[in-house]
Design a protein around this motif. Structure first.
Motif, mmCIF file in Angstrom:
data_model
loop_
_atom_site.group_PDB
_atom_site.id
_atom_site.type_symbol
_atom_site.label_atom_id
_atom_site.label_comp_id
_atom_site.label_asym_id
_atom_site.label_seq_id
_atom_site.Cartn_x
_atom_site.Cartn_y
_atom_site.Cartn_z
ATOM 1 N N ARG A 1 -44.141 20.173 -18.991
ATOM 2 C CA ARG A 1 -44.881 21.276 -19.595
ATOM 3 C C ARG A 1 -44.389 21.470 -21.020
ATOM 4 N N ARG B 1 -48.584 26.439 -6.164
ATOM 5 C CA ARG B 1 -48.328 25.641 -7.364
ATOM 6 C C ARG B 1 -49.008 26.332 -8.541
ATOM 7 N N PRO C 1 -43.269 15.175 -6.403
ATOM 8 C CA PRO C 1 -44.563 15.202 -7.073
ATOM 9 C C PRO C 1 -44.981 13.816 -7.558
ATOM 10 N N GLU C 2 -46.278 13.621 -7.657
ATOM 11 C CA GLU C 2 -46.790 12.352 -8.147
ATOM 12 C C GLU C 2 -46.815 12.316 -9.666
ATOM 13 N N ASP C 3 -47.006 13.471 -10.317
ATOM 14 C CA ASP C 3 -46.983 13.505 -11.774
ATOM 15 C C ASP C 3 -45.618 13.987 -12.251
ATOM 16 N N SER C 4 -45.414 14.045 -13.550
ATOM 17 C CA SER C 4 -44.094 14.361 -14.093
ATOM 18 C C SER C 4 -43.777 15.851 -14.080
ATOM 19 N N LEU C 5 -44.788 16.703 -13.968
ATOM 20 C CA LEU C 5 -44.647 18.158 -14.046
ATOM 21 C C LEU C 5 -44.151 18.628 -15.412
#
Length: 183
Positions: A152, A31, A146-150
């Motif tokens: 960027r 990651r 994924p737990e977060d939105s990723l």
């Protein structure tokens, strides 16, 4: 065993039905940190013979950054209905040599999907001379959602978004339309 078959079926069906896939060089466990992010690129593809095939790295074709023969990649597929992530799967990257039977079969599938090609029927010859044909074969591993939105920050670019519409423009447009209706 059943779980692996279901994952394989999900990978195949989702990838087959998607017009674009998002591809990042590297494995599922790698990651990237936000400061050193390996770019994830949306790429057009065709699903053929149990793998996703991509053509690129030539003039007028999509870039295939970091996809090296024998390497790994992560492919993310979105759903057609809401556009959300359906599955992310690990792939083994293989570059096909031009003129081989596997290359010919893949090009036969890809050329029907290539939109707005500048050279029409000469496209396969140009691909053989100037481009790379890459096969992304699923290894069977999938990533958990994924737990977060990723999310960027966008890559810096000279591209801009549309400016706001001037306040007077709608009045001018509706005024003209009103005259036509009466005349």
């Amino acid at each position: 065993m059943t779980h692996e078959l279901l994952d394989r079926a999900l990978i195949e069906e989702a990838t087959k039905k998607s017009g674009l896939i998002w591809v990042r060089a590297g494995g599922l466990s790698a990651r990237p940190e936000p400061d050193h992010e390996v770019p994830t690129r949306p790429l057009w593809h065709v699903w053929h013979d149990g793998a996703a095939f991509l053509v690129g790295d030539g003039p007028g074709e999509q870039p295939l950054p970091g996809l090296a023969d024998g390497g790994e990649a992560v492919v993310t597929v979105r759903g057609k209905d809401k556009g959300g992530r359906l599955v992310s799967w690990a792939a083994r990257v293989t570059e096909l040599a031009a003129g081989t039977p596997e290359w010919e079969a893949a090009v036969g599938e890809l050329k029907g999907k290539r939109l707005n090609a500048p050279d029409g029927e000469a496209m396969p010859q140009r691909w053989a001379r100037e481009c790379r044909l890459v096969r992304l074969e699923p290894t069977g591993a999938t990533a958990a959602l994924p737990e977060d939105s990723l999310a960027r920050r966008p890559v810096p670019s000279a591209a801009t978004t549309r400016q706001e519409v001037p306040a007077a423009l709608p009045r001018l447009l509706f005024k003209r339309r009103g005259r036509r209706a009466r005349g």
